[in-house]
Design an enzyme around this catalytic site. Structure first.
Site, PDB file in Angstrom:
ATOM      1  N   HIS A 105       0.816  -1.220   0.000  1.00 30.53           N
ATOM      2  CA  HIS A 105       0.000   0.000   0.000  1.00 30.53           C
ATOM      3  C   HIS A 105       0.852   1.274   0.000  1.00 30.53           C
ATOM      4  O   HIS A 105       0.330   2.361  -0.236  1.00 30.53           O
ATOM      5  CB  HIS A 105      -0.976  -0.005   1.185  1.00 30.53           C
ATOM      6  CG  HIS A 105      -0.354   0.243   2.528  1.00 30.53           C
ATOM      7  ND1 HIS A 105      -0.047  -0.770   3.411  1.00 30.53           N
ATOM      8  CD2 HIS A 105       0.002   1.390   3.149  1.00 30.53           C
ATOM      9  CE1 HIS A 105       0.465  -0.252   4.518  1.00 30.53           C
ATOM     10  NE2 HIS A 105       0.505   1.051   4.380  1.00 30.53           N
ATOM     11  N   ASP A 135       0.126  -7.570   1.309  1.00 36.38           N
ATOM     12  CA  ASP A 135       0.624  -6.204   1.531  1.00 36.38           C
ATOM     13  C   ASP A 135       2.147  -6.149   1.528  1.00 36.38           C
ATOM     14  O   ASP A 135       2.763  -5.411   2.291  1.00 36.38           O
ATOM     15  CB  ASP A 135       0.077  -5.624   2.833  1.00 36.38           C
ATOM     16  CG  ASP A 135       0.187  -4.102   2.895  1.00 36.38           C
ATOM     17  OD1 ASP A 135       0.283  -3.483   1.817  1.00 36.38           O
ATOM     18  OD2 ASP A 135       0.210  -3.550   4.007  1.00 36.38           O
ATOM     19  N   GLY A 204       3.289   6.251   8.081  1.00 36.59           N
ATOM     20  CA  GLY A 204       4.670   6.513   7.677  1.00 36.59           C
ATOM     21  C   GLY A 204       5.612   5.420   8.139  1.00 36.59           C
ATOM     22  O   GLY A 204       6.687   5.232   7.575  1.00 36.59           O
ATOM     23  N   ASN A 205       5.205   4.690   9.202  1.00 31.97           N
ATOM     24  CA  ASN A 205       5.984   3.528   9.644  1.00 31.97           C
ATOM     25  C   ASN A 205       5.777   2.329   8.728  1.00 31.97           C
ATOM     26  O   ASN A 205       6.546   1.361   8.772  1.00 31.97           O
ATOM     27  CB  ASN A 205       5.588   3.103  11.064  1.00 31.97           C
ATOM     28  CG  ASN A 205       6.380   3.805  12.147  1.00 31.97           C
ATOM     29  OD1 ASN A 205       5.824   4.552  12.945  1.00 31.97           O
ATOM     30  ND2 ASN A 205       7.684   3.553  12.177  1.00 31.97           N
ATOM     31  N   SER A 206       4.720   2.346   7.928  1.00 24.78           N
ATOM     32  CA  SER A 206       4.383   1.210   7.074  1.00 24.78           C
ATOM     33  C   SER A 206       5.567   0.794   6.210  1.00 24.78           C
ATOM     34  O   SER A 206       6.177   1.626   5.538  1.00 24.78           O
ATOM     35  CB  SER A 206       3.199   1.562   6.169  1.00 24.78           C
ATOM     36  OG  SER A 206       2.033   1.739   6.923  1.00 24.78           O
ATOM     37  N   GLY A 262     -11.322 -24.138  -4.157  1.00 24.88           N
ATOM     38  CA  GLY A 262     -12.688 -23.795  -4.516  1.00 24.88           C
ATOM     39  C   GLY A 262     -13.742 -24.167  -3.498  1.00 24.88           C
ATOM     40  O   GLY A 262     -14.766 -24.767  -3.855  1.00 24.88           O
ATOM     41  N   VAL A 263     -13.509 -23.814  -2.229  1.00 24.03           N
ATOM     42  CA  VAL A 263     -14.520 -24.046  -1.199  1.00 24.03           C
ATOM     43  C   VAL A 263     -14.785 -22.768  -0.425  1.00 24.03           C
ATOM     44  O   VAL A 263     -13.907 -21.917  -0.300  1.00 24.03           O
ATOM     45  CB  VAL A 263     -14.096 -25.159  -0.202  1.00 24.03           C
ATOM     46  CG1 VAL A 263     -14.053 -26.508  -0.874  1.00 24.03           C
ATOM     47  CG2 VAL A 263     -12.749 -24.838   0.443  1.00 24.03           C
ATOM     48  N   ILE A 265     -15.683 -21.603   3.349  1.00 20.98           N
ATOM     49  CA  ILE A 265     -15.558 -22.239   4.662  1.00 20.98           C
ATOM     50  C   ILE A 265     -15.935 -21.286   5.787  1.00 20.98           C
ATOM     51  O   ILE A 265     -16.010 -20.075   5.596  1.00 20.98           O
ATOM     52  CB  ILE A 265     -14.122 -22.752   4.890  1.00 20.98           C
ATOM     53  CG1 ILE A 265     -13.123 -21.585   4.821  1.00 20.98           C
ATOM     54  CG2 ILE A 265     -13.769 -23.854   3.909  1.00 20.98           C
ATOM     55  CD1 ILE A 265     -11.707 -21.953   5.207  1.00 20.98           C
TER      56      ILE A 265
END
Length: 465
Positions: A105, A135, A204-206, A262-263, A265
């Site tokens: 991001h 991410d 900003g820490n991201s 393809g389930v 749950i």
């Protein structure tokens, strides 16, 4: 003469000193600025706040004090584009030749990425790839001899252990904060279990590193829990082992390939686990199986509880998408499912993940065969399924709920639902339904497995007395 015994002194614990860690890891942490290209007119904004301009742009609202262009007037000349600041984040150096890891991001949608080292050198970075599901992003700068981080072992990380973060909160470069690991394997997404800490993390820490006391990176600071936009004592980091797996694929192909079966749950409750004979609440309850999916071809049915994948136990439902997602498409894997009181092993060919398909609704316009009232004790009236309904739901049998009252209604059963099993006993028609009701223990809640459209779920019904 008695000699007084001095009390046992408590073990003295001192607070850690992070100065050596900052000197060791600090040079490997970078500041990341992103830019986007906009026209000079838009950049000026006519004095309007940037957030308001984004609002007008997103919802197609005319910008105040900017006259609309008449169709008869000549169009103005195209304004030159200007690069304006888009955001600030952090990152850390993976290799001495300029590979840098950060959050997806931070760089997503950027026209230009600027990396600043601690020695104030600036580089334009190339985005090697980013993965929004995890991410994680990898960028590359043209430099050599850079100080790379040491990658730690997340398995050795313990709750209560001291950790440190270095980043650029609110654009303040090389800011150091510290705290402890608050929890591990915190579920906040389908494909990742996060490290929770109380390290002060702010916008900003991201993308910055989470560092243990050995100077090793154990996570990427990614999210905060906040009602104000600032730090509130809870922050989350992506485990470095998961991030490394993603980054390796990004470096090679620029994208991440994940497995799927393809389930649909959901978790297994304690009450359901006990009622179906599973024992403890574990596994992933299969609500639905996609048409033509690997799971359908392998024989997985709605109502199954998947307890193992490739021999690894599924302790909670979120374990399954992570294990399947980390499996290379085209791999043959094994599934263990719990179905009506017994375990069954199946083989499945892993496919590559794709966009979710829309749910197909069961037809509601069907002729109603003669109803049975054998389930009055449960608050149920049922009837036979038509061949068209069986074909649409891809089931060989079951009974349709014509009405649900009292205990059945309280348990969430509705008219139109299709019952496929009672008390772990499969029912294919009204006769089998009546037999199962006659045999059930009327002093205890009974588990009912039913379908609603393509989705299956359990209900616990208390029989009327």
């Amino acid at each position: 003469m008695l000699v007084p015994v001095s009390p046992v002194s408590a073990q003295t614990r001192t607070l850690p000193d992070f100065t050596d860690l900052v000197e060791q890891v600090g040079p490997s942490v970078v500041n990341i600025r992103t830019l986007e290209k906009v026209s000079s007119q838009a950049a000026a904004g006519n004095g309007i706040d940037e957030d308001m301009l984004e609002f007008f742009k997103r919802f197609g609202v005319p910008v105040p004090n900017v006259p609309r262009q008449s169709p008869r007037q000549p169009k103005p000349q195209q304004q030159p584009e200007e690069e304006t600041p888009r955001g600030v984040g952090s990152g850390f150096i993976l290799s001495s030749d300029g590979l840098i890891m950060t959050n997806a991001h931070v760089v997503e949608g950027a026209d230009e990425v600027i990396v600043t080292l601690t020695d104030k050198r600036e580089f334009k970075a190339k985005i090697m790839g980013y993965d929004k599901r995890s991410d994680v992003a990898v960028v590359k700068i043209d430099a050599t001899g850079l100080p790379a981080v040491k990658v730690g072992d997340v398995g050795r990380l313990k709750v209560g252990e001291w950790v440190m973060a270095i980043g650029s909160p609110f654009g303040l470069e090389n800011t150091v904060t510290a705290g402890i690991v608050s929890a591990k394997q915190r579920d906040t997404g389908d494909y990742l279990s996060f490290i929770q800490t109380d390290v002060a993390i702010n916008p900003g820490n991201s993308g910055g590193p989470l560092i243990n006391m050995r100077g090793e990176v154990v996570g990427i600071n990614s999210q905060i829990y906040s009602r104000s936009g600032g730090f509130m004592g809870i922050s989350f980091a992506i485990p470095i082992d998961e991030a490394t797996r993603v980054s390796e694929q990004l470096r090679v192909s620029g994208r991440v390939s994940r497995g799927r079966i393809g389930v649909q749950i959901e978790s297994v409750s304690k009450e359901v686990a006990e009622s179906v004979g599973l024992g403890k609440a574990q596994g992933a309850f299969v609500r639905g199986v996609e048409t033509g999916s690997p799971a359908e071809k392998a024989g997985v049915e709605a109502g199954d509880i998947i307890t193992k994948f490739d021999g690894k136990a599924i302790e909670k439902s979120s374990d399954l998408p992570r294990l399947v997602g980390n499996t290379k498409p085209g791999t043959k894997s094994s599934l263990t499912v719990f179905r009506r009181g017994a375990s069954k092993d199946l083989n499945v060919l892993i496919a590559e993940i794709e966009d979710d398909k829309p749910v197909k609704k069961a037809s509601s316009k069907e002729d109603k065969p003669k109803a049975s009232s054998a389930g009055q004790l449960l608050g149920l009236a049922v009837s036979e399924l038509s061949d068209a309904q069986k074909k649409e739901l891809k089931i060989k049998g079951g009974v349709k709920v014509d009405s649900a009252t009292e205990g059945a209604a309280r348990a969430g059963v509705k008219e139109g639902d299709v019952i496929v099993a009672i008390a772990n006993t499969e029912v294919n028609n009204v006769k089998e339904f009546e037999a199962a009701v006659a045999k059930m223990d009327k002093s205890k809640p009974v588990n009912l497995l039913f379908r609603r459209g393509e989705w299956a779920q359990y209900a616990l019904i208390r029989p009327a007395k």
